[in-house]
Design a protein around this motif. Sequence first.
Motif, PDB file in Angstrom:
ATOM      1  N   GLY A  95       3.651  -3.787 -12.032  1.00 23.40           N
ATOM      2  CA  GLY A  95       4.385  -4.652 -11.114  1.00 23.40           C
ATOM      3  C   GLY A  95       3.499  -5.554 -10.297  1.00 23.40           C
ATOM      4  O   GLY A  95       3.830  -6.716 -10.041  1.00 23.40           O
ATOM      5  N   GLY A  96       2.354  -5.042  -9.878  1.00 21.59           N
ATOM      6  CA  GLY A  96       1.466  -5.847  -9.046  1.00 21.59           C
ATOM      7  C   GLY A  96       0.134  -5.167  -8.839  1.00 21.59           C
ATOM      8  O   GLY A  96      -0.033  -3.976  -9.132  1.00 21.59           O
ATOM      9  N   VAL A  97      -0.818  -5.936  -8.326  1.00 19.22           N
ATOM     10  CA  VAL A  97      -2.151  -5.422  -8.024  1.00 19.22           C
ATOM     11  C   VAL A  97      -2.447  -5.756  -6.566  1.00 19.22           C
ATOM     12  O   VAL A  97      -2.376  -6.916  -6.158  1.00 19.22           O
ATOM     13  CB  VAL A  97      -3.224  -6.040  -8.935  1.00 19.22           C
ATOM     14  CG1 VAL A  97      -4.552  -5.323  -8.733  1.00 19.22           C
ATOM     15  CG2 VAL A  97      -2.816  -5.976 -10.390  1.00 19.22           C
ATOM     16  N   ILE A  98      -2.784  -4.735  -5.795  1.00 20.16           N
ATOM     17  CA  ILE A  98      -3.057  -4.911  -4.366  1.00 20.16           C
ATOM     18  C   ILE A  98      -4.563  -4.882  -4.151  1.00 20.16           C
ATOM     19  O   ILE A  98      -5.239  -3.930  -4.553  1.00 20.16           O
ATOM     20  CB  ILE A  98      -2.382  -3.793  -3.548  1.00 20.16           C
ATOM     21  CG1 ILE A  98      -0.867  -3.818  -3.777  1.00 20.16           C
ATOM     22  CG2 ILE A  98      -2.707  -3.928  -2.070  1.00 20.16           C
ATOM     23  CD1 ILE A  98      -0.149  -2.587  -3.247  1.00 20.16           C
ATOM     24  N   VAL A 131      -0.748 -10.603  -7.873  1.00 15.45           N
ATOM     25  CA  VAL A 131      -1.764 -10.152  -6.918  1.00 15.45           C
ATOM     26  C   VAL A 131      -1.293 -10.321  -5.469  1.00 15.45           C
ATOM     27  O   VAL A 131      -0.770 -11.369  -5.093  1.00 15.45           O
ATOM     28  CB  VAL A 131      -3.078 -10.930  -7.129  1.00 15.45           C
ATOM     29  CG1 VAL A 131      -4.080 -10.619  -6.017  1.00 15.45           C
ATOM     30  CG2 VAL A 131      -3.672 -10.597  -8.504  1.00 15.45           C
ATOM     31  N   VAL A 132      -1.504  -9.267  -4.680  1.00 12.13           N
ATOM     32  CA  VAL A 132      -1.270  -9.333  -3.240  1.00 12.13           C
ATOM     33  C   VAL A 132      -2.596  -9.016  -2.543  1.00 12.13           C
ATOM     34  O   VAL A 132      -3.151  -7.930  -2.718  1.00 12.13           O
ATOM     35  CB  VAL A 132      -0.185  -8.338  -2.770  1.00 12.13           C
ATOM     36  CG1 VAL A 132       0.124  -8.563  -1.289  1.00 12.13           C
ATOM     37  CG2 VAL A 132       1.075  -8.468  -3.601  1.00 12.13           C
ATOM     38  N   LEU A 133      -3.115  -9.979  -1.801  1.00 13.19           N
ATOM     39  CA  LEU A 133      -4.359  -9.814  -1.044  1.00 13.19           C
ATOM     40  C   LEU A 133      -3.988  -9.302   0.350  1.00 13.19           C
ATOM     41  O   LEU A 133      -3.320  -9.993   1.119  1.00 13.19           O
ATOM     42  CB  LEU A 133      -5.094 -11.149  -0.951  1.00 13.19           C
ATOM     43  CG  LEU A 133      -5.450 -11.797  -2.303  1.00 13.19           C
ATOM     44  CD1 LEU A 133      -5.797 -13.264  -2.124  1.00 13.19           C
ATOM     45  CD2 LEU A 133      -6.593 -11.047  -2.962  1.00 13.19           C
ATOM     46  N   VAL A 134      -4.400  -8.083   0.659  1.00 18.40           N
ATOM     47  CA  VAL A 134      -3.983  -7.428   1.897  1.00 18.40           C
ATOM     48  C   VAL A 134      -5.173  -7.255   2.834  1.00 18.40           C
ATOM     49  O   VAL A 134      -6.179  -6.646   2.462  1.00 18.40           O
ATOM     50  CB  VAL A 134      -3.336  -6.056   1.608  1.00 18.40           C
ATOM     51  CG1 VAL A 134      -2.927  -5.380   2.905  1.00 18.40           C
ATOM     52  CG2 VAL A 134      -2.136  -6.218   0.687  1.00 18.40           C
ATOM     53  N   THR A 135      -5.066  -7.801   4.033  1.00 19.00           N
ATOM     54  CA  THR A 135      -6.118  -7.635   5.034  1.00 19.00           C
ATOM     55  C   THR A 135      -5.828  -6.382   5.857  1.00 19.00           C
ATOM     56  O   THR A 135      -4.705  -6.166   6.302  1.00 19.00           O
ATOM     57  CB  THR A 135      -6.214  -8.857   5.962  1.00 19.00           C
ATOM     58  OG1 THR A 135      -4.907  -9.173   6.461  1.00 19.00           O
ATOM     59  CG2 THR A 135      -6.765 -10.061   5.218  1.00 19.00           C
ATOM     60  N   SER A 136      -6.863  -5.561   6.049  1.00 22.77           N
ATOM     61  CA  SER A 136      -6.711  -4.287   6.752  1.00 22.77           C
ATOM     62  C   SER A 136      -7.575  -4.254   8.014  1.00 22.77           C
ATOM     63  O   SER A 136      -8.377  -5.150   8.260  1.00 22.77           O
ATOM     64  CB  SER A 136      -7.114  -3.137   5.815  1.00 22.77           C
ATOM     65  OG  SER A 136      -8.481  -3.270   5.430  1.00 22.77           O
TER      66      SER A 136
END
Length: 293
Positions: A95-98, A131-136
Motif C-alpha cells: 500500500g505504501g512506504v513510510i 511514498v510518505v515522508l514523515v518527519t519525527s
Amino acid sequence: MGATGAGKSSFINSLLRCLGQDKRVKVGEELVSCTSQLESIIIEEQTNHWKRIKGHRIVIVDTPGFDDTYVGDFVILQRIARWLEESYRKRMVLGGVIYLHDISQDRFSGTARRNLEMFNHLCGDSALDKVVLVTSKWGRAFGRNLERREGELKNNHWKTMLDGKARVERLVAGEEDASAWRVVRSILDRVETRAIEQSKSEALQIQKELVNRRKFLPQTHAARELRTQLQQMLEAQTQMLALEADAVGGNAEAQAQLQEQEAKVKKMALQIENLKVSMPKRLARWLKLVMGA
C-alpha cells in the motif's frame, strides 16, 4: 524505512498504542541501532471502515537503516530485498512506504543522504506516489525553528520525490499515536480508491527487477548505488589510513585504533565484492532463461 535513530520503531509502537494493540517492538535508547532484522507486525480487524479493502489485514514492516551498528549495508539490502521479493511473489498489496526523518537533526548529514538515496533506488520513480515522508521528533525543538528545516527538506532534499507525488506528514509532538494512525490511514485511503488487483500489480522498482526481470540482487539499481557509495567511502578511508600509518610511530594506542580502522576497510571491501555478479552466475541465469524460453 529511514536512518538509524529516525524513530521507525517508535512510529510502529505509536501506531500500535493508538489501535489498542498490546504488541510492541524494541526501541533503541542509545546511539546504536536496535533493529538489525526485519520485523513484520500484523494488525487485524482495522480495515472494516473501508469497502474495497474490508477484512484485509495490515502488515507493518520495521526495517534497519543502511547505517546499522552491527550489520553491513549489503546484508541490510539483502534482507529488505528478500522480504520485498517474497511479498511481491505472493501478490501482497504494497500500500505504501513510510520514510522517517528526524527533524531535530541540525543538518542533513551524509548518513541521512545515503539512506535517502538508497530508499530512492529501492522505490524507483514510478512508485513515488506510494511514498510518505514523515518527519519525527518535533518535541525536540527547544526553541529552534524546525518549520524552516522542514521547508528546506521540501524545497531541496525531497523536492524530486515530491514532484513525483510523494507526500509529507508530521508526527506531531504530543500527538504521536494519532499522527501515526493518520499516516497509515492515508495510505489505506489511497489503496481503497484503486482496485485491489491494480494495487497488487503496482510494485517498487527493486521488486520488478528481482521478479519480473529476474535480475540478481547485485544487478539492481539499489545494489549498484550501494556499490558506488561504498567504493567512494573505501577510497577515502584508504587514503586516510595511509596518512595515519605515517603518523602513528610507536604509539600503541594509535596503532590499535589504526588496526581497527583497517579491519573496517577490509569489511567494506568485502561488501563491495559481494555486490558483484560472477560470470558463472550470469551464464547460469542466461542458460536458465534460454531453456525456459
